[in-house]
Design a protein around this motif. Structure first.
Motif, PDB file in Angstrom:
ATOM      1  N   UNK A   7      20.311  11.673  24.712  1.00 56.43           N
ATOM      2  CA  UNK A   7      20.054  13.039  25.156  1.00 56.43           C
ATOM      3  C   UNK A   7      21.277  13.541  25.918  1.00 56.43           C
ATOM      4  N   UNK A   8      21.291  14.864  26.162  1.00 55.52           N
ATOM      5  CA  UNK A   8      22.412  15.431  26.929  1.00 55.52           C
ATOM      6  C   UNK A   8      22.123  15.360  28.412  1.00 55.52           C
ATOM      7  N   UNK A   9      23.101  14.900  29.169  1.00 57.59           N
ATOM      8  CA  UNK A   9      22.969  14.910  30.626  1.00 57.59           C
ATOM      9  C   UNK A   9      24.236  15.465  31.236  1.00 57.59           C
ATOM     10  N   UNK A  10      24.079  16.079  32.391  1.00 56.81           N
ATOM     11  CA  UNK A  10      25.255  16.572  33.099  1.00 56.81           C
ATOM     12  C   UNK A  10      25.115  16.147  34.545  1.00 56.81           C
ATOM     13  N   UNK A  11      26.134  15.464  35.052  1.00 56.25           N
ATOM     14  CA  UNK A  11      26.126  15.067  36.459  1.00 56.25           C
ATOM     15  C   UNK A  11      27.135  15.954  37.163  1.00 56.25           C
ATOM     16  N   UNK A  12      26.685  16.735  38.133  1.00 55.97           N
ATOM     17  CA  UNK A  12      27.656  17.584  38.835  1.00 55.97           C
ATOM     18  C   UNK A  12      27.715  17.153  40.296  1.00 55.97           C
ATOM     19  N   UNK A  13      28.928  16.984  40.766  1.00 54.67           N
ATOM     20  CA  UNK A  13      29.131  16.477  42.125  1.00 54.67           C
ATOM     21  C   UNK A  13      30.106  17.400  42.841  1.00 54.67           C
ATOM     22  N   UNK A  14      29.706  17.879  44.005  1.00 55.17           N
ATOM     23  CA  UNK A  14      30.632  18.659  44.827  1.00 55.17           C
ATOM     24  C   UNK A  14      30.996  17.807  46.030  1.00 55.17           C
ATOM     25  N   UNK A  15      32.280  17.577  46.203  1.00 55.35           N
ATOM     26  CA  UNK A  15      32.738  16.858  47.407  1.00 55.35           C
ATOM     27  C   UNK A  15      33.124  17.930  48.406  1.00 55.35           C
ATOM     28  N   UNK A  16      32.395  18.028  49.503  1.00 51.68           N
ATOM     29  CA  UNK A  16      32.641  19.122  50.435  1.00 51.68           C
ATOM     30  C   UNK A  16      33.657  18.703  51.494  1.00 51.68           C
ATOM     31  N   UNK A  17      33.317  17.683  52.250  1.00 50.73           N
ATOM     32  CA  UNK A  17      34.271  17.266  53.279  1.00 50.73           C
ATOM     33  C   UNK A  17      33.942  15.850  53.713  1.00 50.73           C
TER      34      UNK A  17
END
Length: 1924
Positions: A180-190
């Protein structure tokens, strides 16, 4: 015997016939139930209710242990000449049914038990009429109110009681292995508090194998990144969720060196996915160093992590200005329930041995080896590999061994509790070329540990683990290799492995501890043979009662079935050696048995009648059923198999799992009932729910008593003991909660309680799954020509026998319907949906010594056929059963209709017919062309259906009917469209065909295609026994005969639904977005509507391009529809294109599957008319309603305060965040903040605030204020819901009655009739008035808030084309070929008169009165784009250069030149004006593209808005209604119509009386009176009288107006997800925007609001470093050895490279004191609202353009020690956040470490308010133990000026002009000459003349070189010339 049993079981039932004096039986039989209550309570207590309840339990279950009683008593009951197969069975069978009959009576006089010669007598039906029961129940309950009676027993009996058959599973396809399609999104803030001195940190983000890096931040311990990363995957869920997300911070990484790891954090994707919303938002990950266990925490990293699968939508909290100070400890990146201080732990995985491995090389290889080297060893070299938390460990390889012995342990070191859920254990075969997996097993840590306070650490075994995978015959390219890797369902036993697991928490303070985290492999002590349980001999028996629906591809060759358990019974590719050795009872001599090699042909046993396994049936050639399927002729002779096998006896584990499974099954069934009742609106679902809860609590208590007397045998592992304890605790707790809940279930609390009960179900299922395996699963293979074709897998626990009924497997001794499926990947997609074979099979598995009962569950009436040896041995199993009893039936299948079927043809329709299978017969309905909702209305009669067995069993347990739906194709074979099962209602020949059971009701059956649903079938099935009188006794088939349909029988009258006459009115509005059909444009479309055979056609659209709307709006037709609305047929909408020469082409179609929402029910005469629209009105109308009826003429006063503000928790609008307001205000605001912080909102006099200056406010002020409000509301809602949940839990826990809740619901006080527009709970009023007008920020599309704007105009998607074969490739989106706009209204005729007699009623429009004209209209569309968030990166660098593109009809705007460089959260702030003509141009597409320098621009995502529905909606979505009316300033009224004009228009359209403006600020509309202010100020401050405020007040509460009212769209910003067609279903970012529409025939609107992004304001920060003190001394003197430092201070604001500034050096400070008087000047651009500094710079030398960065305003000051020859030493630093930093200390003495560590307690200041701050601040650094320490103090002065102020009063850098600072008072360096001559020389040489000296030296070197060259040149040349 009986008494002994009573003592063991605690209960027994005895039934016997009474005899008279002559010892002959009389007509009375008596059942006695005996209970035993031990004094110590070991058997469990009972209460009076139990005697009444048990029978009802029997009627559902299998009766309690009657079978043994029978055999115990049989000696004095029957002659010994009857074979036990019949009579026991029969008497037991009768007893169940008796128990079932007397629902409440435990003892019953009945007919005599028939003696052996009258078997034919029928028993009367075991089904009571429901009313009867109700009466009984009433009597029983002594006239309690009906609500207290449980329906449990009632429904149990009226539903079909199934004793001998278990339910088949309808979902066919394995879903596990499909990618299946998966998307992992990660924001590195600080990051914060990183450990280390003066580091340059980079964050590495790793998901699975992929790595990405952030940019590097220089010289800081708290870097700010705000960078967004996206990883896309296309893998199966299991693989995805085991991937590890690893975040690591690396120090000083560059191109050449990889940098050093500071700390890392890891968790698996599954943990993120199980979070609410599949995400962690703004959480702090704790970094730790995996190399050094003893070190503590290495810092914190703030990030967002989200995992999105297809179709998940993530609600992102609003990303506006995040100003709130972070509480790190409270927001750690950990799932709930994980403690913040995680410790290191060792995981010991011990691998002992394995057995039963398959051959892993072909026999050819073996022969080659034998020929070459003469070695004939086993061809498998196994080793075990364990993978956990991203690390791998391997055991050694055991060469050539099927039974390898390792005794090794693999040790992992990981934080505990680990954030990775599964440990993967794999046996692999080591090979020169490539290692392959033999089998894989996953251990889920949640199942082998318990985190509660009475929990236990993960522990496992020693226990055997069974591994399954592909078939065992080895081929070089195994197509099912994935199965061995643990993907998908294994199709064969591969091996079993003995292993154990233990966890030890490390004491990191212990110095001896080995601090490495590498995986270690060590030797482990072996375990005793009997540690996993005593070897027992098990016996498996199976009988094949039916094999039908065999796929025609394999129908030509003989077929046989093979059953295997482990490797036992596997004759083709089992083992070359016996699998297990067993000890004979007597001695220890081990005797090897190799009975696996003996085939079923060798049927001799040993002397003592020892039996030999027969594991496969004889091959038989199949017969034809119909053109798709074959069947095997298993008529009266049913083949059997039996297998003996040896396993460790760990049945207890399976028993406990079975008890829980049964409780769960019963609960699930009950819940399905309840949901069904709610769905079909049957009365009293709450009673059924109460019954379900009652069953649940008694089931739980029963588990506790049964599991409690668990024998304590030696082989129980720690996990067994702990699990038992925790399961008992959980179930006891659940039982109590169920009892409490039961008392709280009322009609109105039904829904909430249902959710809670569903949680119980999940918990039960989780608990029932036993992690430690015992007996392997049973596989049944269909073989053709010795090839394996298809299989079924039956878990061994399901067929395990126990003498205790609850512990017995749910399919043990029952007939189970199995559908065989293709193995592995072949079973995906269409291939997996067709049944390979349908089997009716009887299975029994138990200890060999309990074998006497193994035939007990078979249908009666057979003789056993045994092998020659076992003829006269009673316990010898038969090899076939010969049935002597057979019954003849007629099956009537009433196939009425199907709906929402699957589209199988390219036209988007199907030509469906249904095929009904029963036993070995099949029949088809007729084919109906081109429909997805066929109404077949056909009766199929199956004559002479022969069923084997006793008649009475058939009645309760008829075989199932399989219905398959196909699509008829003109060529080729029919396509499979779905399948469902049904059980017929059975009538025996001696029963009457009368209510309540006959005629049967039509029911909906869910149709499945693979795992997905594919429609419903409405049908009824009855099975009628043909008695001795032949068919003449059956009820006649009399229906209306259809002459036109020929021989087809319609469904008879009593069964088909009762019809009444309905009228269907259709509103035809128009068609939109029609795509081409067969490459030709659609030009003259028409819509055909059809429902139940009747229909109507729209008028023809003459030219679709010119005007796609219909000329005639409303048409109607009359049709007969069922009275029961649930049975209404669907309504079909089809669009055809009329081409030349009378040809028609189908464009697309839509089926409205439920008409319910379009049904119009005339209102009651009593109620007022406007109740009709009650559904539009909001909840608080109910109140007004009540008041209204009591005084119809009265008025309801809606008293409006000037404005009801949203109450904030800190009751103030944060002005500083969004206005550049005057200093004075800000100061007071600041004071107030402080007071708030101190008091935390506790009372105290309010500080009078000043109005902010109007001119300073702009649209963004409004926007940011609104976002604050929205967040506040969200917070309050969360708090409120959390509170409610807590309350709920408390209530359940305490069992208190839930009356409190109802009070809350009616909270709104009736006295003052105030309507408070408020979603959040009300907080105390606030005194000060709100300053900034707000708008509404929707964090979703406007459509979801206003029900798609389908208040009267609905949009129907027209579909065309096949649905794709696998579930996900062709989404509905791709099949949409256009949209039909219109509506419909269905009502019974005739209507009451008063509706048609209303004023202004136009008969042409029927029910659609007051509809606007649909002629083309010109509209000015104004699109405002505020900003986008979280865009999907489009460039390699992980960024994008977004710009906006807008398309509406022919207008196509691409705002390409205004792209925003390298930004994933761009602020656009633009508006676009477009002129459009509805209906031709009504679909607005707003897209975000990524600008590329070369090549085409890529689409990031787009969103589509249907403007037409908005334009015509009653919610008035053309221009949002603002909160207040003003004629100038930032909040100018945007609509060309003033509020009073809008109000009059609405009143006129809605036929509402009003508006009447009265004196004193009152306005009356209908019967509501509103009050409000009446004055308005113009720009010059002049006040004028106006009604606009009043009108606006009414508009904002328009939903309160009776009849015509509905919520009007407020002034708003909506947030729309951006989607990309290439990645369907996965959000690519979000867009904040809104649309205004103004008709061109109205006055023109004013200019668009300016929402262009705020320009950052230019500031200058002047920092004067006066002095330092107590700086630590670094250098030692060469001569005297005293400590000193050469101090200088460095500072920067934007970043170290950009603008660092250094003071001069204060040499040779002996006390740590330094004097500088040095000024830094930092100019910067600052955005007030976002509290960020804006810098623009090129990212690298290759960048095309500058990128804008936003960074927090932080001033960094560092103190250094200057060194001349080596690098300067860093001593300490302080970072001051200019918005909130601690006030400096007055003196150096008062300056302490507290100012850094304890920020929360200290008063904070903001330089933007104070403008000037002076004081002492500490410099800090970390010592060796990572503790913060003070390394010096600095006295500094910060002065903030705006650019204009700075220009007026300039100041010089350092100590320069203008405004120079005086020279510092330093000790003179001159008198140290004699002290330290060297040092001064060094000073002179190194700083003053360093460069000069270097230059001179270089020049001298150069001169010398030249001189030498000139000197030696002549001589050398002479040499060369003379050729020396």
């Amino acid at each position: 015997m009986v008494l002994q049993k009573v003592v063991e079981e605690g209960q027994v039932e005895v039934t016997d016939t009474l005899i008279d004096d002559n010892n002959s039986a009389i007509q009375t039989s008596i059942s006695i139930e005996i209970r035993y209550q031990a004094l110590d309570g070991t058997v469990g207590t009972w209460n009076d209710k139990e005697f009444l309840e048990t029978p009802s339990v029997h009627s559902e279950g299998d009766g309690r242990y009657p079978l043994e009683t029978d055999s115990l008593l049989s000696s004095h009951r029957q002659g010994s000449d009857i074979s036990p197969g019949k009579s026991n069975q029969q008497s037991a069978e009768r007893r169940f049914r008796r128990a079932g009959k007397g629902v409440f009576s435990a003892m019953k006089l009945g007919k005599t038990r028939p003696s052996k010669d009258d078997h034919r007598k029928q028993d009367e039906p075991a089904v009571l009429e429901a009313e009867d029961l109700d009466r009984k129940a009433m009597r029983q309950a002594c006239g309690l109110e009906p609500d207290t009676i449980s329906l449990a027993s009632v429904t149990a009996v009226t539903t079909n009681v199934s004793n001998k058959r278990s339910k088949p599973d309808i979902k066919m396809e394995p879903s596990a292995g499909r990618p299946m399609d998966y998307q992992v999104s990660i924001t590195i803030i600080e990051a914060r508090q990183l450990v280390g001195l003066n580091m340059d940190p980079v964050v590495c983000v790793e998901v699975g194998e992929e790595k990405k890096y952030t940019s590097m931040k220089e010289s800081t311990n708290c870097p700010y990144y705000n960078e967004y990363f996206v990883f896309d995957f296309h893998v199966p869920p299991d693989v995805m969720f085991d991937k590890i997300i690893k975040l690591s911070v690396i120090h000083s990484k560059n191109l050449l060196r990889s940098g050093t790891l500071v700390g890392s954090f890891k968790m698996d994707v599954g943990t993120v996915y199980t979070q609410p919303e599949h995400q962690f938002y703004h959480k702090w990950a704790i970094l730790s160093d995996p190399e050094d266990l003893t070190a503590g925490l290495k810092g914190y990293l703030k990030c967002d992590i989200a995992v999105v699968g297809k179709g998940d939508n993530i609600k992102t909290p609003h990303k506006a200005n995040e100003t709130e100070e972070d509480d790190i400890e409270g927001n750690l990146l950990l799932p709930d329930g994980v403690p913040p201080e995680r410790q290191w732990a060792r995981f010991y995985i011990k691998i002992y041995r394995a057995e039963g491995l398959p051959r892993m090389n072909t026999s050819i290889m073996a022969n080659v080896k034998k020929a070459l080297i003469g070695e004939n060893k086993d061809l498998v070299d196994p080793y075990v590999q364990v993978v956990f938390a991203g690390q791998k460990g391997k055991t050694s390889v055991q060469k050539s061994s099927y039974e390898p012995l390792w005794n090794e342990q693999i040790v992992f070191t990981e934080m505990f509790p680990p954030l990775c859920k599964r440990i993967k254990i794999q046996i692999r075969d080591s090979d020169k070329v490539n290692d392959v997996a033999i089998g894989t097993h996953f251990i889920d840590l949640r199942k082998i540990s318990n985190e509660g306070d009475k929990g236990f650490l993960p522990t496992f075994g020693p226990a055997w683990v069974n591994m399954y995978g592909s078939t065992r015959n080895y081929t070089l390219m195994d197509e099912h290799q994935e199965l061995n890797e643990g993907l998908g369902e294994g199709v064969s036993f591969r091996a079993r492995l003995l292993m154990s697991l233990a966890v030890e928490i490390l004491d990191t303070t212990n110095p001896e501890i080995n601090s490495s985290t590498e995986v270690q492999v060590e030797q482990a002590p072996s375990v005793a043979d009997n540690c996993t349980g005593k070897m027992e001999e098990f016996f498996l028996f199976g009988a094949f009662l039916e094999a039908t629906m065999i796929d025609r591809k394999i129908g030509d060759k003989p077929i046989n079935f093979e059953v295997t358990i482990g490797n036992y019974g596997n004759q083709i590719d089992g083992m070359t050696k016996p699998m297990l050795r067993r000890k004979k009872e007597g001695g220890d001599g081990e005797e090897e048995e190799s009975e696996l090699l003996q085939n079923s042909s060798e049927d001799e046993g040993d002397e003592d009648g020892e039996l030999v396994s027969v594991s496969s049936s004889q091959p038989v050639k199949p017969l034809v059923t119909d053109r798709n399927y074959f069947h095997l002729p298993y008529f009266e002779k049913k083949p059997c198999i039996y297998i003996k096998s040896w396993w460790q006896d760990q049945r207890r584990r399976l028993y406990n799992a079975n008890i829980m499974d049964k409780i769960a099954d019963k609960l699930e069934e009950g819940l399905n009932d309840v949901q069904e009742m709610i769905k079909t609106e049957k009365p009293h679902p709450e009673r059924r729910l109460r019954g379900v809860l009652e069953e649940l609590s008694s089931g739980c208590l029963r588990f506790v008593t049964l599991a409690d007397k668990d024998q304590h045998h030696s082989s129980r592992t720690r996990l067994d003991r702990e699990r038992l304890k925790s399961c008992m605790r959980e179930l006891e707790n659940m039982g109590q909660q169920a009892t409490t809940l039961r008392s709280q279930v009322k009609k109105n609390t039904m829904k909430d309680k249902l959710k809670l009960v569903q949680n119980f179900l999940q918990k039960l299922r989780f608990l029932a799954d036993e992690p430690q395996h015992t007996i392997p699963d049973i596989f049944i293979w269909m073989m053709s020509n010795n090839k394996r074709i298809a299989y079924a897998r039956v878990p061994s626990k399901d067929i395990l026998y126990s003498i205790v009924d609850e512990e017995m497997g749910k399919d043990c001794a029952k007939v189970k319907t199995l559908f065989l499926k293709l193995p592995g990947k072949r079973g995906f997609g269409p291939a997996g949906w067709t049944v390979q074979a349908k089997m009716e099979m009887y299975l029994w598995l138990g200890l060999n010594k309990q074998r006497k009962d193994f035939l007990s569950g078979l249908p009666c009436g057979f003789e056993e056929k045994k092998t020659t040896r076992g003829q006269n041995l009673p316990s010898f199993p038969p090899i076939s059963l010969l049935y002597t009893k057979k019954q003849v039936f007629q099956l009537r299948a009433h196939m009425y209709q199907a709906r929402s079927l699957f589209a199988a043809d390219s036209s988007g329709l199907s030509d469906p017919f249904a095929r009904v299978f029963f036993i070995s017969q099949s029949q088809c309905t007729e084919v109906l062309n081109e429909t997805l909702c066929p109404t077949w209305d056909q009766l199929l009669v199956f004559d002479n259906v022969e069923l084997y067995g006793e008649a009475h069993e058939m009645r309760d347990d008829p075989p199932i009917i399989v219905i398959e739906i196909y699509d008829q194709d003109t060529v080729g074979k029919a396509d499979f469209m779905g399948r469902t099962f049904a059980k017929p209602v059975v009538k025996m020949s001696d029963e009457h065909y009368c209510p309540p059971r006959f005629p049967p009701q039509l029911e909906y059956y869910q149709i499945y295609r693979g795992n997905s649903t594919a429609g419903d079938l409405l049908a009824a099935f009855e099975l009628l026994q043909i008695g001795p009188g032949g068919k003449s006794d059956l009820p006649p088939i009399d229906g209306p005969t259809d002459m036109d349909r020929g021989p087809i029988l319609p469904v008879p009258l009593g069964i088909r639904p009762v019809l009444s006459k309905y009228r269907v009115e259709i509103l035809f509005w128009g068609l939109r977005d029609l795509k081409r059909v067969n490459l030709a444009q659609v030009d003259r479309p028409r819509v055909d509507i059809e429902c139940a055979g009747k229909g109507v056609q729209s008028s023809l659209i003459q030219n679709y391009k010119k005007n796609p709307n219909f000329s005639t709006l409303v048409k109607w037709f009359e049709v007969d529809l069922p009275e029961n609305e649930l049975l209404h047929p669907p309504l079909n909408i089809r669009v055809v294109d009329c081409r030349a020469f009378g040809r028609y082409t189908l464009v697309g179609s839509h089926a409205v599957s439920s008409l319910r929402k379009f049904i119009y029910r005339p209102p009651d005469k009593k109620a007022q008319h406007w109740n009709m629209t009650a559904k539009h009105l909001n909840g608080y109308l109910a109140m007004a309603n009540g008041a209204h009826r009591s005084r119809p003429t009265g008025e309801i006063v809606v008293n409006m305060e000037p404005e009801v503000p949203i109450k904030k928790m800190e009751t103030m609008v944060k002005l500083e965040a969004n206005s550049d307001a005057v200093v004075k205000v800000d100061v007071s605001e600041e004071e107030k903040e402080k007071k708030k912080k101190k008091k935390k909102g506790g009372g105290g006099e309010e500080v009078e605030e000043e109005e902010p200056d109007e001119s300073m406010l702009d649209w963004w002020s409004k926007y940011f204020a609104s976002i604050e409000t929205m967040k506040e509301q969200l917070r309050q809602q969360e708090a409120a819901s959390a509170e409610a949940e807590e309350k709920e839990d408390m209530e359940i826990a305490e069992g208190s009655k839930g009356q409190g809740k109802n009070k809350e619901k009616s909270k709104a006080p009736k006295e003052d009739k105030k309507k408070k527009q408020q979603s959040a709970p009300e907080l105390p009023e606030k005194k000060n008035k709100q300053k900034i007008d707000e708008l509404k920020v929707f964090n979703k599309e406007l459509e979801t808030e206003f029900d798609n704007f389908e208040d009267w105009l609905h949009t129907f998607n027209l579909l065309r084309g096949k649905i794709g074969d696998n579930d996900d490739n062709a989404t509905e989106e791709e099949r949409i070929v256009g949209r039909f706009k219109g509506s419909m209204c269905v009502y019974k005729v005739p209507l009451p008169d008063d509706i048609t007699k209303e004023a202004g009623y136009d008969p042409n429009f029927g029910m659609f009165q007051g509809i606007p004209s649909n002629d083309p209209i010109n509209v000015l569309v104004r699109v405002y784009i505020v900003r986008a968030t979280d865009l999907h990166p489009a460039d390699i660098n992980g960024k994008a250069d977004p710009y906006i593109a807008i398309k509406l009809g022919k207008t196509d705007i691409k705002d390409k030149e205004n792209y925003i460089s390298k930004q994933l959260n761009p602020v656009f702030g633009k508006s676009f004006d477009i002129e459009a003509t509805f209906p031709m141009e009504s679909m607005l597409t707003v897209a975000v593209y990524d600008w590329d320098l070369v090549g085409t621009d890529d689409l990031i995502g787009e969103t589509k808005i249907d403007l037409e529905n908005r334009f015509y909606s009653k919610h008035r979505a053309t221009c949002g209604v603002s909160q207040t009316y003003s004629i100038h300033g930032y909040n100018t009224w945007r609509d060309p119509m003033k509020p009073s004009q809008i109000l009059s228009k609405l009143c006129k359209e809605g036929k509402v009386d009003g508006p009447h403006f009265g004196p004193g600020g009152r306005v009356k509309v209908a019967n509501r009176v509103f009050t409000g202010p009446t004055e308005i100020e113009d720009e010059n401050g002049q006040k004028k009288q106006t009604d606009e405020h009043l009108a606006l007040t009414v508009l904002r509460h328009w939903e309160d107006i009776p009849r015509a009212g509905c919520k009007l769209v407020p002034e708003h910003v909506e947030t729309r997800p951006l989607l990309n067609p290439d990645k369907p279903g996965i959000e690519q970012g979000r867009l904040e925007m809104w649309v205004d529409m103004f008709p061109m025939d109205m006055p023109a609107p004013g200019p668009a609001i300016d929402i262009s992004p705020r320009k950052p304001k230019k500031y200058e920060l002047r920092v004067i470093v006066w002095n330092t003190d107590e700086v630590i001394l670094e250098d030692d003197d060469y001569f005297t050895g005293e400590k000193s430092s050469d101090i200088f201070v460095r500072g920067w604001l934007k970043g170290q490279q950009e603008d660092k500034q250094d003071t001069d050096v204060h040499y040779h400070s002996l006390t740590g004191e330094g004097n500088f008087n040095w000024r830094y000047i930092f100019p910067f651009d600052y955005l007030m609202a976002e509290e960020r500094i804006v810098i623009s710079k090129k990212e690298s030398m290759f960048s095309w353009d500058e990128t804008e960065y936003k960074i927090p305003a932080r001033l960094t000051l560092q103190v250094w020690d200057a060194d001349h020859f080596s690098a300067d030493d860093f001593l300490g630093a302080i970072e001051l956040d200019l918005n909130r930093f601690p006030r400096g200390a007055k003196t150096s003495k008062q300056c302490s470490l507290e100012m850094v560590t304890n920020e929360a307690e200290l008063p904070m200041v903001s330089i933007f308010k104070q403008k000037r701050v002076k004081g002492w601040w500490p410099f800090v650094a970390r010592d060796e133990n990572d503790e913060l320490e003070i390394t010096g103090k600095v006295e500094a002065e910060l002065h903030l000026l705006t650019a204009e102020e700075a220009e007026k009063s300039p100041a010089g850098l350092a100590r320069n002009e203008p405004d120079p600072l005086e020279k510092p008072n330093r000790p003179d360096t001159s008198f140290i000459w004699f002290l330290n001559s060297l040092k001064s020389i060094k000073y002179l040489i190194c700083t003053r003349y360093k460069w000069l000296i270097i230059k001179i030296v270089l020049a001298l070197l150069l001169l010398i070189m030249i001189a030498l060259f000139l000197y030696s040149m002549p001589g050398y040349m002479v040499k060369k010339l003379l050729g020396a």
